[in-house]
Design a protein around this motif. Structure first.
Motif, PDB file in Angstrom:
ATOM      1  N   PHE A  30       0.821  -1.200   0.000  1.00 50.53           N
ATOM      2  CA  PHE A  30       0.000   0.000   0.000  1.00 50.53           C
ATOM      3  C   PHE A  30       0.858   1.255   0.000  1.00 50.53           C
ATOM      4  CE2 PHE A  30      -3.746  -2.298   0.318  1.00 50.53           C
ATOM      5  CZ  PHE A  30      -3.727  -3.190   1.379  1.00 50.53           C
ATOM      6  N   TYR A  31       0.369   2.307  -0.633  1.00 51.15           N
ATOM      7  CA  TYR A  31       1.068   3.589  -0.624  1.00 51.15           C
ATOM      8  C   TYR A  31       1.050   4.185   0.772  1.00 51.15           C
ATOM      9  CZ  TYR A  31       2.240   8.410  -1.756  1.00 51.15           C
ATOM     10  OH  TYR A  31       2.831   9.645  -1.795  1.00 51.15           O
ATOM     11  N   ASP A  32      -0.100   4.122   1.410  1.00 48.81           N
ATOM     12  CA  ASP A  32      -0.180   4.517   2.801  1.00 48.81           C
ATOM     13  C   ASP A  32      -1.388   3.857   3.452  1.00 48.81           C
ATOM     14  OD1 ASP A  32      -1.377   7.838   1.902  1.00 48.81           O
ATOM     15  OD2 ASP A  32      -2.553   6.063   2.377  1.00 48.81           O
ATOM     16  N   MET A  33      -1.394   3.893   4.761  1.00 54.55           N
ATOM     17  CA  MET A  33      -2.520   3.387   5.530  1.00 54.55           C
ATOM     18  C   MET A  33      -2.873   4.418   6.595  1.00 54.55           C
ATOM     19  SD  MET A  33      -1.664  -0.672   5.936  1.00 54.55           S
ATOM     20  CE  MET A  33      -3.360  -1.100   6.364  1.00 54.55           C
ATOM     21  N   ALA A  51       2.867   6.252   6.158  1.00 55.75           N
ATOM     22  CA  ALA A  51       3.263   6.046   4.776  1.00 55.75           C
ATOM     23  C   ALA A  51       4.067   4.755   4.655  1.00 55.75           C
ATOM     24  CB  ALA A  51       4.091   7.225   4.299  1.00 55.75           C
ATOM     25  N   VAL A  52       4.185   4.256   3.421  1.00 50.30           N
ATOM     26  CA  VAL A  52       4.893   3.006   3.225  1.00 50.30           C
ATOM     27  C   VAL A  52       6.333   3.096   3.721  1.00 50.30           C
ATOM     28  CG1 VAL A  52       5.580   3.597   0.865  1.00 50.30           C
ATOM     29  CG2 VAL A  52       5.395   1.195   1.543  1.00 50.30           C
ATOM     30  N   GLY A  53       6.918   4.295   3.684  1.00 55.55           N
ATOM     31  CA  GLY A  53       8.292   4.482   4.156  1.00 55.55           C
ATOM     32  C   GLY A  53       8.405   4.589   5.661  1.00 55.55           C
ATOM     33  N   GLY A  54       7.276   4.622   6.338  1.00 59.50           N
ATOM     34  CA  GLY A  54       7.277   4.664   7.796  1.00 59.50           C
ATOM     35  C   GLY A  54       6.948   6.016   8.403  1.00 59.50           C
ATOM     36  N   GLY A  55       6.786   7.040   7.586  1.00 57.73           N
ATOM     37  CA  GLY A  55       6.438   8.348   8.117  1.00 57.73           C
ATOM     38  C   GLY A  55       5.069   8.339   8.764  1.00 57.73           C
ATOM     39  N   ARG A  56       4.938   9.029   9.877  1.00 54.21           N
ATOM     40  CA  ARG A  56       3.693   9.054  10.638  1.00 54.21           C
ATOM     41  C   ARG A  56       3.187  10.488  10.785  1.00 54.21           C
ATOM     42  NH1 ARG A  56       7.192   5.356  12.920  1.00 54.21           N
ATOM     43  NH2 ARG A  56       6.342   3.350  13.576  1.00 54.21           N
ATOM     44  N   THR A  89     -14.743   8.801  21.786  1.00 57.69           N
ATOM     45  CA  THR A  89     -15.799   7.843  21.465  1.00 57.69           C
ATOM     46  C   THR A  89     -16.203   7.954  20.004  1.00 57.69           C
ATOM     47  OG1 THR A  89     -16.674   7.799  23.708  1.00 57.69           O
ATOM     48  CG2 THR A  89     -18.185   7.179  21.938  1.00 57.69           C
ATOM     49  N   ALA A  90     -16.099   6.851  19.279  1.00 60.06           N
ATOM     50  CA  ALA A  90     -16.387   6.851  17.843  1.00 60.06           C
ATOM     51  C   ALA A  90     -16.199   5.449  17.285  1.00 60.06           C
ATOM     52  CB  ALA A  90     -15.453   7.810  17.107  1.00 60.06           C
ATOM     53  N   GLY A  91     -16.668   5.265  16.057  1.00 61.66           N
ATOM     54  CA  GLY A  91     -16.291   4.088  15.298  1.00 61.66           C
ATOM     55  C   GLY A  91     -14.937   4.380  14.662  1.00 61.66           C
ATOM     56  N   TYR A  92     -14.021   3.431  14.756  1.00 55.14           N
ATOM     57  CA  TYR A  92     -12.679   3.632  14.208  1.00 55.14           C
ATOM     58  C   TYR A  92     -12.506   2.727  12.985  1.00 55.14           C
ATOM     59  CZ  TYR A  92     -11.231   6.568  18.052  1.00 55.14           C
ATOM     60  OH  TYR A  92     -11.122   7.624  18.929  1.00 55.14           O
ATOM     61  N   TYR A  93     -12.009   3.329  11.913  1.00 52.99           N
ATOM     62  CA  TYR A  93     -11.918   2.653  10.629  1.00 52.99           C
ATOM     63  C   TYR A  93     -10.487   2.693  10.086  1.00 52.99           C
ATOM     64  CZ  TYR A  93     -16.962   3.197  10.781  1.00 52.99           C
ATOM     65  OH  TYR A  93     -18.279   3.157  11.157  1.00 52.99           O
ATOM     66  N   CYS A  94     -10.106   1.607   9.482  1.00 53.94           N
ATOM     67  CA  CYS A  94      -8.808   1.489   8.838  1.00 53.94           C
ATOM     68  C   CYS A  94      -8.982   1.719   7.339  1.00 53.94           C
ATOM     69  CB  CYS A  94      -8.256   0.089   9.103  1.00 53.94           C
ATOM     70  SG  CYS A  94      -6.709  -0.312   8.299  1.00 53.94           S
ATOM     71  N   LYS A  95      -8.052   2.460   6.749  1.00 54.88           N
ATOM     72  CA  LYS A  95      -8.080   2.712   5.317  1.00 54.88           C
ATOM     73  C   LYS A  95      -6.706   2.456   4.720  1.00 54.88           C
ATOM     74  CE  LYS A  95      -7.335   6.441   3.077  1.00 54.88           C
ATOM     75  NZ  LYS A  95      -7.322   7.836   2.603  1.00 54.88           N
ATOM     76  N   ALA A  96      -6.692   1.849   3.557  1.00 58.86           N
ATOM     77  CA  ALA A  96      -5.451   1.642   2.823  1.00 58.86           C
ATOM     78  C   ALA A  96      -5.598   2.191   1.409  1.00 58.86           C
ATOM     79  CB  ALA A  96      -5.105   0.159   2.776  1.00 58.86           C
ATOM     80  N   LYS A  97      -4.524   2.798   0.924  1.00 59.49           N
ATOM     81  CA  LYS A  97      -4.518   3.318  -0.441  1.00 59.49           C
ATOM     82  C   LYS A  97      -3.409   2.611  -1.205  1.00 59.49           C
ATOM     83  CE  LYS A  97      -4.708   7.777  -1.094  1.00 59.49           C
ATOM     84  NZ  LYS A  97      -4.263   9.183  -1.161  1.00 59.49           N
TER      85      LYS A  97
END
Length: 115
Positions: A30-33, A51-56, A89-97
């Motif tokens: 993935f390009y980023d998550m 990011a795929v390179g590890g940047g946060r 408090t919320a629904g937490y979602y994971c996204k990948a590009k």
């Protein structure tokens, strides 16, 4: 491509949780998550990215309390959340590009912070 989140729970203010997002393929493809959250009646907002390179990067409201990380061998993205507040408090979602720009979402996991 499938993303499956887990780890959500009901906790008291000040508590901690670690959310997991397991991908059906190598996360390094993935390009980023990212982790997003959506509270009732509010728009979905970005919480943290990797990011795929590890940047946060983190949204200001969680800086110092939240850490995004990954474990390639398990195809897993994590979100460690400490000192939780009711406003988390919320629904937490994971996204990948992926490299083509396609985005994939998980089904979400619920986090409730209440005394």
């Amino acid at each position: 491509i499938q993303l499956v989140e887990s780890g959500g729970a009901s906790v008291q203010p000040g508590g901690s949780l670690r959310l997991s997002c397991v991908a059906s393929q190598s996360i390094f493809a993935f390009y980023d998550m990212a982790w997003y959250r959506q509270a009732p009646g509010k728009q979905r907002e970005l919480v943290a990215t990797m990011a795929v390179g590890g940047g946060r990067d983190y949204v200001d409201s969680v800086k110092g309390r939240v850490s995004i990380s990954r474990e390639g061998a398990k195809n897993t993205l994590y979100l460690q959340m400490d000192n939780l507040k009711p406003e988390d408090t919320a629904g937490y979602y994971c996204k990948a590009k992926d490299l083509s720009g396609w985005e994939y979402w998980g089904q979400g996991t619920q986090v409730t912070v209440s005394s």
